[in-house]
Design an enzyme around this catalytic site. Structure first.
Site, PDB file in Angstrom:
ATOM      1  N   GLU A   9      21.052  59.194 -26.394  1.00 12.30           N
ATOM      2  CA  GLU A   9      19.704  59.743 -26.601  1.00 12.30           C
ATOM      3  C   GLU A   9      19.616  60.534 -27.906  1.00 12.30           C
ATOM      4  O   GLU A   9      18.620  60.447 -28.620  1.00 12.30           O
ATOM      5  CB  GLU A   9      19.294  60.625 -25.415  1.00 12.30           C
ATOM      6  CG  GLU A   9      18.948  59.834 -24.176  1.00 12.30           C
ATOM      7  CD  GLU A   9      17.609  59.101 -24.261  1.00 12.30           C
ATOM      8  OE1 GLU A   9      16.816  59.370 -25.181  1.00 12.30           O
ATOM      9  OE2 GLU A   9      17.356  58.252 -23.397  1.00 12.30           O
TER      10      GLU A   9
ATOM     11  N   GLU B 245      16.984  59.468 -30.769  1.00 16.45           N
ATOM     12  CA  GLU B 245      15.835  60.340 -31.060  1.00 16.45           C
ATOM     13  C   GLU B 245      15.979  61.147 -32.342  1.00 16.45           C
ATOM     14  O   GLU B 245      14.974  61.551 -32.909  1.00 16.45           O
ATOM     15  CB  GLU B 245      15.575  61.282 -29.880  1.00 16.45           C
ATOM     16  CG  GLU B 245      15.073  60.544 -28.656  1.00 16.45           C
ATOM     17  CD  GLU B 245      14.470  61.440 -27.603  1.00 16.45           C
ATOM     18  OE1 GLU B 245      14.631  62.682 -27.683  1.00 16.45           O
ATOM     19  OE2 GLU B 245      13.833  60.911 -26.683  1.00 16.45           O
TER      20      GLU B 245
ATOM     21  N   GLU C   1       8.812  63.275 -34.413  1.00 13.23           N
ATOM     22  CA  GLU C   1       9.275  64.227 -35.423  1.00 13.23           C
ATOM     23  C   GLU C   1      10.489  64.954 -34.860  1.00 13.23           C
ATOM     24  O   GLU C   1      10.603  65.146 -33.648  1.00 13.23           O
ATOM     25  CB  GLU C   1       8.173  65.235 -35.783  1.00 13.23           C
ATOM     26  CG  GLU C   1       8.482  66.029 -37.029  1.00 13.23           C
ATOM     27  CD  GLU C   1       7.294  66.845 -37.539  1.00 13.23           C
ATOM     28  OE1 GLU C   1       7.558  67.795 -38.289  1.00 13.23           O
ATOM     29  OE2 GLU C   1       6.144  66.540 -37.194  1.00 13.23           O
TER      30      GLU C   1
END
Length: 128
Positions: free
Chosen positions: A52, A56, A97
């Site tokens: 993850e 991300e 973001e």
């Protein structure tokens, strides 16, 4: 339907800033949170944190100790302290973001429910 096991990564840079992502999808679209997500079948928490974080944030991490756990609806989220081992910070996957924030910047963000309180309880807020 049973609980969904999720993981999150708590990272601080050498200046004490905290890594946060702005969620690009529901739940919590547009809100700031810790990077993380669901544990896939056959994955350990540690493997899920590494995957993850890479997806991300673009960062390679080494997960450490379990810092704490929260329940949000049917999601059980286990948050681990992490150390950056490589990669370049860039948002991806569910994050639109990603940035390092100090205490002043953290205080201005629209956060996911309960995040600031959990981080305060775990002594994991930005350190400056």
């Amino acid at each position: 339907m049973g609980a969904v096991r999720c993981v999150g990564g708590i990272l601080h840079d050498p200046d004490g800033r905290l890594l946060v992502i702005r969620r690009g999808h529901e739940p919590g679209r547009g809100l700031w949170s810790l990077p993380g997500g669901r544990v896939e079948p056959g994955e350990s928490d540690e493997q899920a944190v590494v995957r993850e974080m890479r997806e991300e944030t673009g960062l390679e991490v080494r997960p450490g100790a379990l810092v704490g756990m929260v329940v949000r609806g049917r999601y059980e989220i286990y948050d681990y302290a992490c150390e950056v081992t490589g990669g370049t910070l860039r948002p991806g996957d569910d994050a639109d973001e990603a940035r390092w924030v100090d205490a002043a910047a953290f205080g201005t963000l629209r956060l996911t429910e309960g995040l600031a309180e959990a981080l305060r309880e775990w002594d994991s807020l930005p350190r400056r």
